[in-house]
Design a protein around this motif. Structure first.
Motif, mmCIF file in Angstrom:
data_model
loop_
_atom_site.group_PDB
_atom_site.id
_atom_site.type_symbol
_atom_site.label_atom_id
_atom_site.label_comp_id
_atom_site.label_asym_id
_atom_site.label_seq_id
_atom_site.Cartn_x
_atom_site.Cartn_y
_atom_site.Cartn_z
ATOM 1 N N ARG A 5 -40.885 -48.312 -35.028
ATOM 2 C CA ARG A 5 -42.063 -49.070 -34.606
ATOM 3 C C ARG A 5 -41.623 -50.362 -33.947
ATOM 4 N N LYS A 6 -42.210 -50.648 -32.786
ATOM 5 C CA LYS A 6 -41.897 -51.892 -32.079
ATOM 6 C C LYS A 6 -43.154 -52.360 -31.358
ATOM 7 N N GLU A 7 -43.345 -53.665 -31.296
ATOM 8 C CA GLU A 7 -44.440 -54.253 -30.526
ATOM 9 C C GLU A 7 -43.879 -54.893 -29.266
ATOM 10 N N LEU A 8 -44.482 -54.553 -28.141
ATOM 11 C CA LEU A 8 -44.168 -55.201 -26.873
ATOM 12 C C LEU A 8 -45.272 -56.214 -26.617
ATOM 13 N N TRP A 9 -44.901 -57.420 -26.217
ATOM 14 C CA TRP A 9 -45.887 -58.483 -25.998
ATOM 15 C C TRP A 9 -45.995 -58.810 -24.517
ATOM 16 N N PHE A 10 -47.229 -59.071 -24.082
ATOM 17 C CA PHE A 10 -47.507 -59.404 -22.687
ATOM 18 C C PHE A 10 -48.433 -60.607 -22.638
ATOM 19 N N ASN A 11 -48.215 -61.456 -21.643
ATOM 20 C CA ASN A 11 -49.128 -62.554 -21.360
ATOM 21 C C ASN A 11 -49.324 -62.562 -19.843
ATOM 22 N N VAL A 12 -50.297 -61.787 -19.403
ATOM 23 C CA VAL A 12 -50.562 -61.619 -17.978
ATOM 24 C C VAL A 12 -51.399 -62.805 -17.500
ATOM 25 N N PRO A 13 -50.917 -63.571 -16.522
ATOM 26 C CA PRO A 13 -51.648 -64.767 -16.088
ATOM 27 C C PRO A 13 -52.912 -64.451 -15.286
ATOM 28 N N THR A 14 -52.976 -63.279 -14.669
ATOM 29 C CA THR A 14 -54.147 -62.893 -13.885
ATOM 30 C C THR A 14 -55.153 -62.162 -14.774
ATOM 31 N N ARG A 15 -56.368 -62.071 -14.314
ATOM 32 C CA ARG A 15 -57.413 -61.379 -15.084
ATOM 33 C C ARG A 15 -57.074 -59.897 -15.255
ATOM 34 N N ARG A 16 -56.615 -59.248 -14.176
ATOM 35 C CA ARG A 16 -56.310 -57.819 -14.225
ATOM 36 C C ARG A 16 -54.936 -57.561 -13.617
ATOM 37 N N ALA A 17 -54.274 -56.551 -14.181
ATOM 38 C CA ALA A 17 -52.974 -56.142 -13.645
ATOM 39 C C ALA A 17 -52.598 -54.784 -14.216
ATOM 40 N N PHE A 18 -51.754 -54.075 -13.476
ATOM 41 C CA PHE A 18 -51.151 -52.838 -13.957
ATOM 42 C C PHE A 18 -49.645 -53.059 -13.980
ATOM 43 N N ILE A 19 -49.038 -52.897 -15.155
ATOM 44 C CA ILE A 19 -47.611 -53.173 -15.336
ATOM 45 C C ILE A 19 -46.909 -51.899 -15.781
ATOM 46 N N ASN A 20 -45.886 -51.506 -15.036
ATOM 47 C CA ASN A 20 -45.088 -50.342 -15.408
ATOM 48 C C ASN A 20 -44.211 -50.726 -16.600
ATOM 49 N N ILE A 21 -44.490 -50.106 -17.751
ATOM 50 C CA ILE A 21 -43.726 -50.422 -18.969
ATOM 51 C C ILE A 21 -42.786 -49.284 -19.360
ATOM 52 N N THR A 22 -42.586 -48.331 -18.459
ATOM 53 C CA THR A 22 -41.691 -47.215 -18.754
ATOM 54 C C THR A 22 -40.294 -47.692 -19.157
ATOM 55 N N PRO A 23 -39.689 -48.671 -18.463
ATOM 56 C CA PRO A 23 -38.352 -49.118 -18.880
ATOM 57 C C PRO A 23 -38.318 -49.669 -20.313
ATOM 58 N N GLN A 24 -39.352 -50.414 -20.715
ATOM 59 C CA GLN A 24 -39.390 -50.948 -22.081
ATOM 60 C C GLN A 24 -39.542 -49.825 -23.108
ATOM 61 N N VAL A 25 -40.376 -48.834 -22.790
ATOM 62 C CA VAL A 25 -40.562 -47.704 -23.708
ATOM 63 C C VAL A 25 -39.275 -46.893 -23.789
ATOM 64 N N ASP A 26 -38.612 -46.668 -22.652
ATOM 65 C CA ASP A 26 -37.314 -45.981 -22.636
ATOM 66 C C ASP A 26 -36.297 -46.706 -23.518
ATOM 67 N N ALA A 27 -36.270 -48.031 -23.432
ATOM 68 C CA ALA A 27 -35.327 -48.820 -24.227
ATOM 69 C C ALA A 27 -35.606 -48.659 -25.722
ATOM 70 N N GLU A 28 -36.875 -48.649 -26.099
ATOM 71 C CA GLU A 28 -37.227 -48.452 -27.508
ATOM 72 C C GLU A 28 -36.841 -47.056 -27.980
ATOM 73 N N LEU A 29 -37.033 -46.064 -27.128
ATOM 74 C CA LEU A 29 -36.648 -44.701 -27.483
ATOM 75 C C LEU A 29 -35.141 -44.619 -27.709
ATOM 76 N N ALA A 30 -34.363 -45.218 -26.830
ATOM 77 C CA ALA A 30 -32.901 -45.218 -26.989
ATOM 78 C C ALA A 30 -32.501 -45.896 -28.291
ATOM 79 N N GLU A 31 -33.134 -47.037 -28.588
ATOM 80 C CA GLU A 31 -32.794 -47.769 -29.814
ATOM 81 C C GLU A 31 -33.204 -47.006 -31.066
ATOM 82 N N SER A 32 -34.271 -46.204 -30.964
ATOM 83 C CA SER A 32 -34.762 -45.464 -32.133
ATOM 84 C C SER A 32 -33.801 -44.377 -32.582
#
Length: 138
Positions: A5-32
């Motif tokens: 289990r891991k929490e990824l934190w985001f603080n998006v300065p704009t009202r709306r955005a789409f952020i590709n988080i595949t690299p962060q999820v891949d990193a968590e999978l490798a660490e798991s």
């Protein structure tokens, strides 16, 4: 069976955005260390989303336009929820785009299709929000 289990934190300065988080999820999978199992990626806020689609700017623009037509931000007075708030549209956009995704894990990798990527969708930015990554398997 392993559990990660891991929490990824985001603080998006704009009202709306789409952020590709595949690299962060891949990193968590490798660490798991999980080689075969399932990976849940879950937006932990009711004005944010996690979804899978193509990482293509034209598509992101089209999503933005489509969502704004379905649940326009303004005028904010059109929503009963907006008493002291202005984010009713963000709740609706989240409902449309979804709360979470589950991806199969095969041979230690996210089992995504050729163009699939995992995205964090922000619909009411300007403050810290989190995404849960939960991985189970062997």
């Amino acid at each position: 069976m392993k559990s990660w289990r891991k929490e990824l934190w985001f603080n998006v300065p704009t009202r709306r955005a789409f952020i590709n988080i595949t690299p962060q999820v891949d990193a968590e999978l490798a660490e798991s260390g999980v080689r075969e199992g399932l990976c849940l990626v879950n937006a932990m806020h009711i004005t944010a989303s996690v979804f899978i689609n193509d990482d293509e700017s034209g598509l992101h623009h089209d999503y933005e336009q489509w969502l704004e037509r379905l649940a326009p931000h303004e005028p904010v007075r059109q929503y009963r929820h907006n008493v002291g708030e202005d984010n009713a549209d963000a709740h609706m956009k989240r409902q449309i785009m979804g709360r979470e995704v589950v991806v199969a894990v095969t041979e230690g990798r996210l089992d995504l299709g050729p163009w699939e990527q995992v995205f964090y969708g922000e619909f009411d930015g300007g403050r810290r929000k989190r995404v849960l990554v939960k991985i189970i398997g062997e």
